[in-house]
Design a protein around this motif. Sequence first.
Motif, PDB file in Angstrom:
ATOM      1  N   ILE A   1      -1.220   8.660   1.770  1.00 56.71           N
ATOM      2  CA  ILE A   1      -0.848   8.934   0.737  1.00 56.71           C
ATOM      3  C   ILE A   1      -0.740   7.602  -0.550  1.00 56.71           C
ATOM      4  N   SER A   2       0.504   6.171   0.072  1.00 49.94           N
ATOM      5  CA  SER A   2       0.249   5.358  -0.821  1.00 49.94           C
ATOM      6  C   SER A   2      -1.013   4.513  -1.744  1.00 49.94           C
ATOM      7  N   GLU A   3      -1.687   5.079  -0.641  1.00 51.88           N
ATOM      8  CA  GLU A   3      -3.014   3.994  -1.115  1.00 51.88           C
ATOM      9  C   GLU A   3      -3.617   4.887  -2.105  1.00 51.88           C
ATOM     10  N   LYS A   4      -3.691   6.223  -1.686  1.00 50.78           N
ATOM     11  CA  LYS A   4      -4.267   7.346  -2.792  1.00 50.78           C
ATOM     12  C   LYS A   4      -3.654   6.848  -4.408  1.00 50.78           C
ATOM     13  N   ALA A   5      -1.953   7.272  -3.392  1.00 52.14           N
ATOM     14  CA  ALA A   5      -1.594   7.315  -5.345  1.00 52.14           C
ATOM     15  C   ALA A   5      -2.066   5.588  -6.027  1.00 52.14           C
ATOM     16  N   ASN A   6      -1.615   4.510  -5.188  1.00 51.33           N
ATOM     17  CA  ASN A   6      -2.305   3.379  -5.933  1.00 51.33           C
ATOM     18  C   ASN A   6      -3.276   3.022  -6.619  1.00 51.33           C
ATOM     19  N   LYS A   7      -4.513   3.979  -6.165  1.00 51.26           N
ATOM     20  CA  LYS A   7      -6.083   4.111  -6.365  1.00 51.26           C
ATOM     21  C   LYS A   7      -6.059   5.839  -6.644  1.00 51.26           C
ATOM     22  N   THR A   8      -5.494   6.244  -7.466  1.00 48.99           N
ATOM     23  CA  THR A   8      -5.336   6.964  -8.479  1.00 48.99           C
ATOM     24  C   THR A   8      -5.215   7.301  -9.740  1.00 48.99           C
ATOM     25  N   TYR A   9      -4.274   6.252  -9.582  1.00 46.51           N
ATOM     26  CA  TYR A   9      -3.069   6.146 -10.740  1.00 46.51           C
ATOM     27  C   TYR A   9      -2.852   4.141 -11.312  1.00 46.51           C
ATOM     28  N   THR A  10      -2.665   3.573 -10.256  1.00 44.98           N
ATOM     29  CA  THR A  10      -1.573   2.240 -11.133  1.00 44.98           C
ATOM     30  C   THR A  10      -2.435   1.062 -10.936  1.00 44.98           C
ATOM     31  N   ASN A  11      -3.989   1.335  -9.840  1.00 44.60           N
ATOM     32  CA  ASN A  11      -4.137   0.368  -9.342  1.00 44.60           C
ATOM     33  C   ASN A  11      -3.817  -0.851  -9.340  1.00 44.60           C
ATOM     34  N   LEU A  12      -2.871  -0.864  -8.455  1.00 46.15           N
ATOM     35  CA  LEU A  12      -2.569  -2.271  -8.333  1.00 46.15           C
ATOM     36  C   LEU A  12      -2.865  -3.372  -7.300  1.00 46.15           C
ATOM     37  N   GLU A  13      -2.581  -4.459  -7.210  1.00 45.79           N
ATOM     38  CA  GLU A  13      -3.421  -5.352  -6.028  1.00 45.79           C
ATOM     39  C   GLU A  13      -2.573  -5.010  -4.681  1.00 45.79           C
ATOM     40  N   LEU A  14      -2.768  -3.489  -4.005  1.00 47.42           N
ATOM     41  CA  LEU A  14      -1.311  -4.123  -2.573  1.00 47.42           C
ATOM     42  C   LEU A  14      -1.802  -5.032  -1.425  1.00 47.42           C
ATOM     43  N   ASP A  15      -0.696  -5.671  -1.285  1.00 45.93           N
ATOM     44  CA  ASP A  15      -1.028  -7.147  -0.654  1.00 45.93           C
ATOM     45  C   ASP A  15       0.137  -7.140   0.569  1.00 45.93           C
ATOM     46  N   TYR A  16      -0.847  -6.216   2.075  1.00 49.83           N
ATOM     47  CA  TYR A  16      -0.046  -6.038   3.020  1.00 49.83           C
ATOM     48  C   TYR A  16      -0.264  -8.081   4.137  1.00 49.83           C
ATOM     49  N   LYS A  17       0.068  -8.741   3.369  1.00 48.45           N
ATOM     50  CA  LYS A  17       0.430 -10.292   4.414  1.00 48.45           C
ATOM     51  C   LYS A  17       1.958 -10.417   4.588  1.00 48.45           C
ATOM     52  N   TYR A  18       2.402  -9.764   4.846  1.00 46.71           N
ATOM     53  CA  TYR A  18       3.934  -9.624   5.258  1.00 46.71           C
ATOM     54  C   TYR A  18       4.176  -8.179   6.039  1.00 46.71           C
ATOM     55  N   ASN A  19       3.138  -7.364   6.528  1.00 47.21           N
ATOM     56  CA  ASN A  19       3.277  -6.018   6.895  1.00 47.21           C
ATOM     57  C   ASN A  19       3.094  -6.739   8.444  1.00 47.21           C
ATOM     58  N   ASN A  20       3.787  -7.392   9.267  1.00 43.44           N
ATOM     59  CA  ASN A  20       3.109  -7.366  10.157  1.00 43.44           C
ATOM     60  C   ASN A  20       4.895  -7.881  10.935  1.00 43.44           C
ATOM     61  N   THR A  21       4.940  -7.307  11.650  1.00 45.33           N
ATOM     62  CA  THR A  21       6.405  -7.607  12.665  1.00 45.33           C
ATOM     63  C   THR A  21       6.839  -8.810  13.702  1.00 45.33           C
ATOM     64  N   ALA A  22       5.821  -9.701  13.509  1.00 47.46           N
ATOM     65  CA  ALA A  22       5.878 -10.953  13.806  1.00 47.46           C
ATOM     66  C   ALA A  22       5.444 -11.828  12.930  1.00 47.46           C
ATOM     67  N   ASP A  23       5.593 -11.070  11.762  1.00 51.54           N
ATOM     68  CA  ASP A  23       5.927 -12.519  10.355  1.00 51.54           C
ATOM     69  C   ASP A  23       7.153 -13.536  10.234  1.00 51.54           C
ATOM     70  N   LYS A  24       6.638 -14.783  10.376  1.00 53.92           N
ATOM     71  CA  LYS A  24       7.832 -15.336  10.595  1.00 53.92           C
ATOM     72  C   LYS A  24       9.133 -15.393   9.522  1.00 53.92           C
TER      73      LYS A  24
END
Length: 551
Positions: free
Chosen positions: A455-478
């Motif tokens: 839903i998040s991805e679709k909302a962005n693609k449909t309306y806002t076209n932001l660059e969604l950066d998932y760099k920190y979407n990792n539980t092992a991120d320091k």
Amino acid sequence: MNEYPTLVSMPKTPNLKIFGLGIFCSFFVLSSALYAQEVKKLADSLTPIVKDSKAEYYSQNISVESLSKNLHVLASDEFEGRETGKKGQKMAASYIAAQFKAAGIPPYKDTMYYQPFMLNVIVPSTAEVFAGKKKYKNNIDYYTYPDQVELNLSAENILFLGYGLQELSYNDYEGMDVKDKVLMILEGEPFSKDSLSLISGKKMKSSWLTDTKLKIKKAGDNEVKGLLIVVEDIVKDVEKNKHKLESSSMKLELPDSGLFVIYISKKMATDILNAHAYSKNKNAVDLLKQKISETGKPFNMDIPTSFNISVKNVVKKVSSENVLGFIEGSDLKEEVVVITAHYDHLGKEGAVVFNGADDDGSGTVAVIELAKTFAKAKQEGAGPRRSMLFMTVAGEEKGLLGSSYYVNNPVYPLKNTVCDLNIDMIGRLDDRHPNNPNYVYLIGSDKLSSGLHKISEKANKTYTNLELDYKYNNTADKNRYYYRSDHYNFAKNDIPVIFYFNGTHVDYHKETDEVEKIDFNKIQKITKLVFFTAWELVNRDERIIVDSDKK
């Protein structure tokens, strides 16, 4: 002109004069299958994105002017840095409640806008620390945070336990009886002579390197009584953590007399280690690191020296409050979508005010704007099907206290809570995007619900076209950002979350985090992404489900 380009023509049939009938049939079936796949791919790529005209209409109410107006108030010197329990935080709570009221949002449960809670403030005092017969000096030989109210801890010896790690591939605790003991451990993680991590076997560093809390948790899980963590540069650490070391700590409840943690210098560690015949060397700490590196295995030893620490801190009580704006849904009103941001910050030191414009004034004004927008939609007959809770929380900077209080004392049942969309720092740029305001870090969207992520991805693609950066979407991120804002208290309770974040910057947690440095167009665009995501979540027929567990 057609709206979409014409599909490619069917390939011509191969010449039957060349191929036998059997071969042709096989080829034709294969070609048809491949063709069908290609057609489907092309058709999928041409599927029109249908926009919700009502959502687009109401999103226009999210304005740069309103965001700016509110942030100029909340991040002003008058609000004294909004420290939890202090005058400025109370002023901010009153201001936010006034915005909810002005938007036509009634007090939740028709009584108040506040969810009050009490906090215990532990005022720091100097601990007395002895190892052997020597007394050590606070902030020179050691430092400790004001987490305990009163403590008297004694031990006849200290157990050196390497790096204090507990992994399948490298386990300092294996075969060790550590219950009720005082341990000495090294900070960081071990590496081989070839600079390979002894945990992963690769050059990649693990979260053990930077997150001391992991080691503290492991020690607590193993019922350790006291933990001495040897730091590389105590002068640098004390300076870096000066504000926390000198400020009072806050707790929802008074801590028990469990694990006590103290950070010690290499010099103090060497003094203690020299009580062991193995370690009669001024470079004892480095020699132990070298031994572990060379053998590639954990190393431990008993150090025959006594250890004593006594602390008695003063405890005071203060009150704080979360600010709640509730919009009741229609046919699915028992289900609730929560949108959060923390409105507290660091307060002030003398005449220096930490205004926290980005952290998290930016998220707070976004929540206010979203509440106003959905309130207007309801007033005009386009209200949400599910209920919505817009909650600005206090105590985040003190340890996620406001959100922790809410999930343990929910105003609306957690089982009915669909998700939490948490906004914390969305008004600045970080080093990875120095000239690109059109981005946002998303953290946690796929941890518990694949549906929320889609839903998040679709909302962005449909309306806002932001660059969604998932760099920190990792539980092992320091950096462990997934664990460092209020959404995590919801995630711990199996409630899907999204954390919207712009990363840190040079003014993070400094007095220079001022409103003049905020990009309000950036806040507006990210706020609209949250709006469109929430609009879908509250109005769709089916509630999103928890279908994974990556938390």
